[in-house]
Design a protein around this motif. Structure first.
Motif, PDB file in Angstrom:
ATOM      1  N   LEU A  61      37.055  33.944  43.033  1.00 25.99           N
ATOM      2  CA  LEU A  61      36.231  35.145  43.000  1.00 25.99           C
ATOM      3  C   LEU A  61      37.103  36.389  42.884  1.00 25.99           C
ATOM      4  O   LEU A  61      38.119  36.506  43.567  1.00 25.99           O
ATOM      5  CB  LEU A  61      35.368  35.235  44.259  1.00 25.99           C
ATOM      6  CG  LEU A  61      34.483  34.023  44.572  1.00 25.99           C
ATOM      7  CD1 LEU A  61      33.721  34.249  45.873  1.00 25.99           C
ATOM      8  CD2 LEU A  61      33.517  33.744  43.424  1.00 25.99           C
ATOM      9  N   ALA A  62      36.678  37.288  42.011  1.00 24.40           N
ATOM     10  CA  ALA A  62      37.379  38.549  41.829  1.00 24.40           C
ATOM     11  C   ALA A  62      36.654  39.648  42.596  1.00 24.40           C
ATOM     12  O   ALA A  62      35.424  39.761  42.519  1.00 24.40           O
ATOM     13  CB  ALA A  62      37.458  38.903  40.348  1.00 24.40           C
ATOM     14  N   VAL A  63      37.403  40.432  43.332  1.00 22.01           N
ATOM     15  CA  VAL A  63      36.809  41.510  44.132  1.00 22.01           C
ATOM     16  C   VAL A  63      36.312  42.610  43.199  1.00 22.01           C
ATOM     17  O   VAL A  63      37.049  43.115  42.356  1.00 22.01           O
ATOM     18  CB  VAL A  63      37.831  42.085  45.122  1.00 22.01           C
ATOM     19  CG1 VAL A  63      37.221  43.249  45.899  1.00 22.01           C
ATOM     20  CG2 VAL A  63      38.324  41.003  46.070  1.00 22.01           C
ATOM     21  N   GLY A  64      35.036  42.976  43.325  1.00 21.53           N
ATOM     22  CA  GLY A  64      34.453  44.026  42.503  1.00 21.53           C
ATOM     23  C   GLY A  64      34.082  45.245  43.315  1.00 21.53           C
ATOM     24  O   GLY A  64      34.196  45.248  44.544  1.00 21.53           O
ATOM     25  N   ARG A  65      33.595  46.266  42.646  1.00 17.68           N
ATOM     26  CA  ARG A  65      33.233  47.510  43.337  1.00 17.68           C
ATOM     27  C   ARG A  65      32.014  47.316  44.233  1.00 17.68           C
ATOM     28  O   ARG A  65      31.995  47.747  45.388  1.00 17.68           O
ATOM     29  CB  ARG A  65      32.951  48.607  42.316  1.00 17.68           C
ATOM     30  CG  ARG A  65      34.188  49.086  41.555  1.00 17.68           C
ATOM     31  CD  ARG A  65      33.826  50.213  40.606  1.00 17.68           C
ATOM     32  NE  ARG A  65      35.003  50.698  39.874  1.00 17.68           N
ATOM     33  CZ  ARG A  65      34.966  51.647  38.949  1.00 17.68           C
ATOM     34  NH1 ARG A  65      33.796  52.227  38.650  1.00 17.68           N
ATOM     35  NH2 ARG A  65      36.062  52.022  38.332  1.00 17.68           N
ATOM     36  N   THR A  66      30.992  46.713  43.683  1.00 15.99           N
ATOM     37  CA  THR A  66      29.778  46.482  44.467  1.00 15.99           C
ATOM     38  C   THR A  66      29.551  44.991  44.734  1.00 15.99           C
ATOM     39  O   THR A  66      29.092  44.619  45.806  1.00 15.99           O
ATOM     40  CB  THR A  66      28.542  47.055  43.748  1.00 15.99           C
ATOM     41  OG1 THR A  66      28.467  46.493  42.430  1.00 15.99           O
ATOM     42  CG2 THR A  66      28.643  48.568  43.649  1.00 15.99           C
ATOM     43  N   LEU A  67      29.860  44.170  43.744  1.00 13.24           N
ATOM     44  CA  LEU A  67      29.704  42.725  43.880  1.00 13.24           C
ATOM     45  C   LEU A  67      30.984  42.036  43.440  1.00 13.24           C
ATOM     46  O   LEU A  67      31.614  42.447  42.456  1.00 13.24           O
ATOM     47  CB  LEU A  67      28.556  42.217  42.998  1.00 13.24           C
ATOM     48  CG  LEU A  67      27.121  42.465  43.444  1.00 13.24           C
ATOM     49  CD1 LEU A  67      26.169  42.081  42.321  1.00 13.24           C
ATOM     50  CD2 LEU A  67      26.796  41.674  44.704  1.00 13.24           C
ATOM     51  N   ASP A  68      31.369  41.017  44.169  1.00  9.44           N
ATOM     52  CA  ASP A  68      32.469  40.191  43.689  1.00  9.44           C
ATOM     53  C   ASP A  68      31.969  39.360  42.514  1.00  9.44           C
ATOM     54  O   ASP A  68      30.764  39.108  42.372  1.00  9.44           O
ATOM     55  CB  ASP A  68      32.985  39.292  44.814  1.00  9.44           C
ATOM     56  CG  ASP A  68      33.657  40.091  45.928  1.00  9.44           C
ATOM     57  OD1 ASP A  68      33.859  41.309  45.739  1.00  9.44           O
ATOM     58  OD2 ASP A  68      33.961  39.506  46.981  1.00  9.44           O
ATOM     59  N   VAL A  69      32.905  38.946  41.660  1.00  8.87           N
ATOM     60  CA  VAL A  69      32.548  38.307  40.391  1.00  8.87           C
ATOM     61  C   VAL A  69      33.181  36.918  40.324  1.00  8.87           C
ATOM     62  O   VAL A  69      34.350  36.739  40.683  1.00  8.87           O
ATOM     63  CB  VAL A  69      33.014  39.167  39.197  1.00  8.87           C
ATOM     64  CG1 VAL A  69      32.680  38.474  37.884  1.00  8.87           C
ATOM     65  CG2 VAL A  69      32.374  40.551  39.257  1.00  8.87           C
ATOM     66  N   VAL A  70      32.402  35.958  39.841  1.00  7.85           N
ATOM     67  CA  VAL A  70      32.924  34.602  39.664  1.00  7.85           C
ATOM     68  C   VAL A  70      33.883  34.595  38.488  1.00  7.85           C
ATOM     69  O   VAL A  70      33.506  34.924  37.359  1.00  7.85           O
ATOM     70  CB  VAL A  70      31.789  33.594  39.427  1.00  7.85           C
ATOM     71  CG1 VAL A  70      32.368  32.184  39.271  1.00  7.85           C
ATOM     72  CG2 VAL A  70      30.780  33.628  40.568  1.00  7.85           C
ATOM     73  N   SER A  71      35.117  34.216  38.759  1.00 10.06           N
ATOM     74  CA  SER A  71      36.118  34.127  37.693  1.00 10.06           C
ATOM     75  C   SER A  71      36.237  32.691  37.174  1.00 10.06           C
ATOM     76  O   SER A  71      36.239  32.450  35.967  1.00 10.06           O
ATOM     77  CB  SER A  71      37.476  34.611  38.210  1.00 10.06           C
ATOM     78  OG  SER A  71      38.471  34.483  37.216  1.00 10.06           O
ATOM     79  N   GLN A  72      36.324  31.747  38.103  1.00 10.05           N
ATOM     80  CA  GLN A  72      36.390  30.328  37.739  1.00 10.05           C
ATOM     81  C   GLN A  72      35.577  29.545  38.765  1.00 10.05           C
ATOM     82  O   GLN A  72      35.422  29.979  39.905  1.00 10.05           O
ATOM     83  CB  GLN A  72      37.838  29.826  37.743  1.00 10.05           C
ATOM     84  CG  GLN A  72      38.766  30.500  36.752  1.00 10.05           C
ATOM     85  CD  GLN A  72      40.195  29.990  36.876  1.00 10.05           C
ATOM     86  OE1 GLN A  72      40.452  28.902  37.365  1.00 10.05           O
ATOM     87  NE2 GLN A  72      41.152  30.806  36.435  1.00 10.05           N
ATOM     88  N   VAL A  73      35.080  28.372  38.348  1.00  8.09           N
ATOM     89  CA  VAL A  73      34.340  27.531  39.279  1.00  8.09           C
ATOM     90  C   VAL A  73      34.454  26.075  38.861  1.00  8.09           C
ATOM     91  O   VAL A  73      34.426  25.747  37.676  1.00  8.09           O
ATOM     92  CB  VAL A  73      32.853  27.955  39.356  1.00  8.09           C
ATOM     93  CG1 VAL A  73      32.163  27.795  38.016  1.00  8.09           C
ATOM     94  CG2 VAL A  73      32.127  27.171  40.433  1.00  8.09           C
ATOM     95  N   GLU A  74      34.637  25.213  39.845  1.00  8.83           N
ATOM     96  CA  GLU A  74      34.601  23.771  39.622  1.00  8.83           C
ATOM     97  C   GLU A  74      33.635  23.156  40.625  1.00  8.83           C
ATOM     98  O   GLU A  74      33.492  23.650  41.750  1.00  8.83           O
ATOM     99  CB  GLU A  74      35.983  23.136  39.746  1.00  8.83           C
ATOM    100  CG  GLU A  74      36.600  23.231  41.123  1.00  8.83           C
ATOM    101  CD  GLU A  74      37.949  22.522  41.213  1.00  8.83           C
ATOM    102  OE1 GLU A  74      38.318  22.142  42.347  1.00  8.83           O
ATOM    103  OE2 GLU A  74      38.607  22.360  40.184  1.00  8.83           O
ATOM    104  N   VAL A  75      32.953  22.103  40.208  1.00 10.18           N
ATOM    105  CA  VAL A  75      31.927  21.473  41.042  1.00 10.18           C
ATOM    106  C   VAL A  75      32.538  20.337  41.850  1.00 10.18           C
ATOM    107  O   VAL A  75      33.134  19.415  41.283  1.00 10.18           O
ATOM    108  CB  VAL A  75      30.768  20.951  40.182  1.00 10.18           C
ATOM    109  CG1 VAL A  75      29.714  20.289  41.065  1.00 10.18           C
ATOM    110  CG2 VAL A  75      30.157  22.085  39.369  1.00 10.18           C
ATOM    111  N   ALA A  76      32.385  20.420  43.156  1.00  8.56           N
ATOM    112  CA  ALA A  76      32.851  19.340  44.036  1.00  8.56           C
ATOM    113  C   ALA A  76      31.780  18.271  44.203  1.00  8.56           C
ATOM    114  O   ALA A  76      32.084  17.087  44.304  1.00  8.56           O
ATOM    115  CB  ALA A  76      33.242  19.907  45.402  1.00  8.56           C
ATOM    116  N   ALA A  77      30.508  18.685  44.242  1.00  8.76           N
ATOM    117  CA  ALA A  77      29.389  17.744  44.368  1.00  8.76           C
ATOM    118  C   ALA A  77      28.127  18.432  43.867  1.00  8.76           C
ATOM    119  O   ALA A  77      27.866  19.584  44.214  1.00  8.76           O
ATOM    120  CB  ALA A  77      29.211  17.293  45.809  1.00  8.76           C
ATOM    121  N   THR A  78      27.353  17.734  43.055  1.00 12.99           N
ATOM    122  CA  THR A  78      26.125  18.324  42.513  1.00 12.99           C
ATOM    123  C   THR A  78      24.898  18.003  43.355  1.00 12.99           C
ATOM    124  O   THR A  78      23.898  18.707  43.283  1.00 12.99           O
ATOM    125  CB  THR A  78      25.860  17.805  41.088  1.00 12.99           C
ATOM    126  OG1 THR A  78      25.674  16.378  41.132  1.00 12.99           O
ATOM    127  CG2 THR A  78      27.022  18.138  40.162  1.00 12.99           C
TER     128      THR A  78
END
Length: 273
Positions: A61-78
């Motif tokens: 997660l990237a720190v944003g001004r109002t909301l943090d933003v998803v930069s990368q994501v991997e699924v551990a369990a669906t």
């Protein structure tokens, strides 16, 4: 832009703008965090299938001004089996709604995270209602609102039979102290024992808890009303579960009526032969 790692479970999603998505994660180390997934609703987005409700993910997660933003994501369990059955889906929704309503933003609750993950995993193959009730009890434990079920909340006198259950005082009342809460409701001994078991048991032993339909309804009603009293809100997912149950019962009643009609028709033909 600073970034940080987060391991979490998706407990809520909402659309944001034309192509983005708001995602609320309940994280192991960061508590409840709402982040923006830019372009997540586009067909060719790299986030497609990775931020589904109930999914256990590891994100950057990237720190944003109002909301943090998803930069990368991997699924551990669906936990995909939760979406293949209405009962499992309903009680999984109940579990994540409880987390959402009972926790504040960015307050870590690692034990509750582990309980949620265990509940979602067990719901895939186990009894979703019993597991949902167990998780509801764990939410009360983690929130500091676990009710007393075997001793009077006021005087501490042991209670071995059915007793009045006080939402306001947080547990059962003996006969002498029952007048302290005119709104207390009667609970059977079996229901109180079941709630005590749910409060203090590990998820691996839930299969040992056997409840008939009447006991399930009583335990569910007591926990629901107590949770809603403590959380000061109505739980929407339980309303959906009741609708699903009602639709199933109507369908079963219709099937029995049709079958009965067929049997009656066959009997009539035989009688005239």
């Amino acid at each position: 832009m600073p970034v940080y790692k987060a391991e979490g479970i998706v407990i809520r999603r909402a659309n944001l703008g034309e192509a983005d998505r708001l995602v609320t994660l309940f994280c192991l180390d960061h508590g409840k965090v709402t982040v923006a997934a830019r372009g997540a609703r586009k067909m060719k987005s790299r986030f497609v299938g990775r931020l589904e409700l109930f999914s256990h993910v590891r994100a950057l997660l990237a720190v944003g001004r109002t909301l943090d933003v998803v930069s990368q994501v991997e699924v551990a369990a669906t936990f995909s089996m939760l979406r293949q059955n209405l009962d499992r889906l309903g009680y999984a929704a109940f579990a994540v709604e409880l987390v959402d309503r009972s926790t504040a933003d960015r307050e870590p609750a690692p034990d509750l995270f582990r309980s949620l993950r265990a509940a979602l995993d067990l719901m895939q193959t186990g009894d979703p209602q019993v597991i949902g009730l167990w998780f509801a009890a764990q939410v009360l434990v983690h929130s500091g609102y676990a009710p007393t079920t075997d001793a009077c909340q006021v005087c501490g006198k042991p209670v071995r039979n059915g007793a009045a259950f006080s939402h306001a005082l947080g547990g059962v009342l003996c006969e002498a102290d029952r007048p302290r809460d005119p709104d207390a409701v009667m609970a059977s001994a079996g229901a109180l024992r079941a709630i005590g078991y749910l409060l203090h048991s590990q998820p691996e032993v839930l299969a040992r808890l056997v409840l008939d339909p009447r006991q399930r309804a009583e335990v569910s009603g007591l926990l629901q009303r107590y949770l809603e009293y403590r959380l000061e809100t109505k739980l929407k997912s339980l309303q959906v579960i009741r609708k699903i149950t009602g639709m199933r019962e109507q369908g079963n009643a219709g099937t029995r009526k049709i079958n009965s009609g067929h049997l009656s028709h066959r009997g009539g033909v035989g009688g005239t032969g």
